[in-house]
Design a protein around this motif. Structure first.
Motif, short mmCIF file in Angstrom:
data_model
loop_
_atom_site.label_atom_id
_atom_site.label_comp_id
_atom_site.label_asym_id
_atom_site.label_seq_id
_atom_site.Cartn_x
_atom_site.Cartn_y
_atom_site.Cartn_z
N ARG A 265 -1.05 6.66 -5.11
CA ARG A 265 -0.69 5.61 -6.07
C ARG A 265 -1.07 6.04 -7.49
O ARG A 265 -0.32 5.86 -8.43
CB ARG A 265 -1.41 4.33 -5.63
CG ARG A 265 -1.01 3.02 -6.24
CD ARG A 265 0.42 2.70 -6.23
NE ARG A 265 1.15 2.50 -5.02
CZ ARG A 265 1.26 1.39 -4.32
NH1 ARG A 265 0.60 0.33 -4.66
NH2 ARG A 265 2.04 1.32 -3.27
N HIS A 266 -2.27 6.63 -7.62
CA HIS A 266 -2.70 7.13 -8.93
C HIS A 266 -1.78 8.25 -9.41
O HIS A 266 -1.46 8.36 -10.59
CB HIS A 266 -4.14 7.65 -8.86
CG HIS A 266 -5.17 6.57 -8.78
ND1 HIS A 266 -5.55 6.00 -7.58
CD2 HIS A 266 -5.87 5.92 -9.73
CE1 HIS A 266 -6.47 5.06 -7.81
NE2 HIS A 266 -6.67 5.00 -9.11
N SER B 181 0.81 -1.23 0.00
CA SER B 181 0.00 0.00 0.00
C SER B 181 0.84 1.27 0.00
O SER B 181 0.38 2.31 -0.48
CB SER B 181 -0.94 0.01 1.21
OG SER B 181 -0.17 0.00 2.40
N LYS B 182 2.07 1.23 0.50
CA LYS B 182 2.84 2.48 0.66
C LYS B 182 4.04 2.62 -0.26
O LYS B 182 4.68 3.67 -0.28
CB LYS B 182 3.34 2.62 2.11
CG LYS B 182 2.30 2.44 3.20
CD LYS B 182 1.32 3.58 3.27
CE LYS B 182 0.36 3.42 4.44
NZ LYS B 182 -0.86 4.18 4.27
N ILE C 183 5.65 3.95 -6.00
CA ILE C 183 5.98 3.28 -7.26
C ILE C 183 6.56 4.20 -8.32
O ILE C 183 7.08 3.73 -9.32
CB ILE C 183 4.78 2.49 -7.84
CG1 ILE C 183 3.58 3.39 -8.02
CG2 ILE C 183 4.45 1.27 -7.01
CD1 ILE C 183 2.46 2.73 -8.79
N ASP D 175 1.38 8.61 -8.62
CA ASP D 175 2.64 7.99 -9.04
C ASP D 175 2.54 7.47 -10.47
O ASP D 175 3.43 7.68 -11.30
CB ASP D 175 2.99 6.82 -8.11
CG ASP D 175 3.53 7.30 -6.76
OD1 ASP D 175 3.49 8.52 -6.51
OD2 ASP D 175 3.97 6.45 -5.97
#
Lengths: 369, 131
Positions: B15-16, A277-278, A281, B18
């Motif tokens: 996350r989106h 989750s963390k 990326i 990224d």
């Protein structure tokens, strides 16, 4: 909240983004060239050479001016969505910085960077956990500060807060403290670096280790040396920065595990779930860009193609840094206080000074590439 | 104030954001490479650092191959050696980064050049190569 649809959302971004791009355009095309030629105290280019005022620092200062003076402390609704693209620009710029390296260059300094970063990240986190206990701070506050001071400022504090049941006010105070400390170091570090005649390698390593926020590391390196090229401060500082960002999930796990270990209703904390989750990326994008550079797919070093790529990179960063400045709210920093402030300042200053001592003692001036 | 209002991103999650950053950087790379390889017909090659133009190795109209010497600059090279900044004057040759043809020679041996200012050689590169 009303759902605007994709087109509406994109349209909402335009005004704020136009302000950020327009500001950078004026700074790079008119203000910076003027400053290079301006005679102050009888010396041509004094503003640039002595005050290290280049478009990078000017972008941040102008952003701060917008937020704190022009907009009266709050980004207005019409510009808010545009300014929220700030981190997108900074992350995109970080990925593009991967083009400054090849894998063999990364390997040359990677070992030193990993050793220093891991020692400082976990050393700081452990120090803050000890300091918080000694000062009698709340465990949630201590855990949030440990993440904020240890690894990567805002991202780590935000990532850790839910797991350690930190209150919004604790999180806000932690962020205000470390951002305030970061802003101070961002303006002071280039002078200290020049005063001590640090090389680009030493400066990048010091700032990458001692400063807590990714955007601030980049801005400080570019204030010291505004060039985007292999062997410059930003090229070295970014290696340290990326290693540190990769540490985020591990530090979040470590601190969350520490927190729950001391709670009666201990919950199961899994490293796998935190990594899933963390993990940031966008770092994979940075590695991908280094792969393209290693395979010479994006142009040879010294080519006009890479020159254009780095010029675009400078614009991407510049836009992000105007936004970064606009997220610095002086009133929020003034609100920082109490135990988070004491913990943050003690940990921040210790890390900053200790990093400098270690760099001067062990890191040679000649860079690895 | 809602969570969305407090958020530092326009995306649903970090996350989106990224993923969007990866996509944006990939798009920039593709646009720059396509522009340089297929759209720009020729490039004006400028000095990568301040110095004095010593020699030009090519003539107007000549074909050049990747790696051929184009010009030589006398530059001041700064390097940290044993923790001391060493400065020495050196003559450095700069090469073609792609196959092509010399369209124009703008620089003159003996003249001082500033980094990124004066064009020294104008080169037409082969389509699909990166100058």
């Amino acid at each position: 909240m009303e759902d605007k649809g994709l087109f509406g959302k994109i349209l909402a971004i335009v005004p704020g983004l136009a302000v950020m791009i327009g500001t950078l355009y004026v700074l790079r095309v008119y203000v910076e060239p003027w400053m290079k030629d301006a005679v102050v105290f009888g010396s041509k280019g004094w503003l640039v050479q002595v005050l290290s005022l280049n478009y990078i620092l000017l972008s941040i200062l102008t952003g701060m001016f917008y937020r704190n003076i022009l907009f009266g402390g709050k980004i207005p609704a019409w510009a808010e969505e545009g300014f929220r693209t700030t981190r997108l620009f900074i992350k995109t710029g970080v990925i593009m910085l991967g083009s400054l390296y090849t894998f063999d260059k990364l390997l040359k300094v990677g070992g030193v960077a990993i050793t220093l970063i891991v020692a400082f990240v976990f050393g700081t986190a452990i120090f803050v956990l000890w300091l918080g206990k000694r000062l009698g701070a709340d465990r949630s506050v201590t855990a949030t500060m440990a993440a904020a001071c240890g690894v990567c400022g805002v991202s780590a504090a935000v990532a850790t807060a839910p797991g350690v049941r930190a209150k919004p006010v604790d999180l806000a105070l932690s962020i205000a403290t470390i951002l305030g400390f970061g802003i101070m170091t961002m303006f002071v570090s280039p002078f200290v670096g020049k005063m001590l005649s640090l090389s680009d390698y030493q400066f990048g390593a010091w700032v990458g280790t001692g400063i807590l926020n990714s955007g601030q590391v980049l801005a400080t390196c570019l204030a010291f040396n505004p060039n985007f090229a292999p062997g410059t401060a930003v090229a070295y500082g970014e290696i340290w920065n990326v290693v540190r960002v990769i540490c985020i999930p591990f530090v979040v796990f470590f601190i969350t595990a520490w927190y729950w270990k001391g709670e009666a209703d201990a919950e199961h904390v899994s490293l796998g779930s935190i990594l899933a989750s963390k993990f940031p990326i966008f770092v994979l994008g940075f590695i991908g860009m280094t792969a393209l550079s290693s395979l010479h797919i994006i142009g040879a070093e010294g080519s006009e193609t890479l020159h254009l790529m780095r010029d675009v990179m400078a614009w991407v960063f510049g836009i992000g840094l105007v936004g970064l400045g606009a997220y610095i709210d002086v009133r929020e920093i003034k609100a920082a206080g109490g135990k988070p402030l004491r913990i943050g300042l003690i940990a921040g200053v210790t890390k900053y000074v200790l990093a400098m001592i270690i760099i001067l003692a062990f890191i040679p001036k000649e860079g690895a590439f | 104030m809602s969570d969305k209002k407090k958020s530092l991103t326009v995306f649903k999650s970090d996350r989106h954001e990224d993923l969007a950053a990866i996509f944006a950087s990939a798009l920039i790379v593709v646009v720059v490479l396509t522009y340089m390889a297929f759209i720009v017909p020729s490039v004006g090659i400028k000095a990568p650092q301040d110095g004095k133009l010593v020699e030009i190795f090519v003539a107007e109209g000549a074909d050049v191959k990747k790696g051929d010497k184009l010009y030589a600059l006398e530059v001041v090279k700064k390097k940290w050696v044993n923790n001391v900044m060493e400065e020495k004057v050196a003559v450095e040759s700069f090469t073609a980064k792609a196959n092509g043809k010399v369209l124009k020679i703008s620089g003159k041996p003996g003249e001082a050049v500033k980094k990124g200012k004066q064009t020294i050689v104008v080169l037409e590169h082969e389509k699909g190569t990166l100058p």
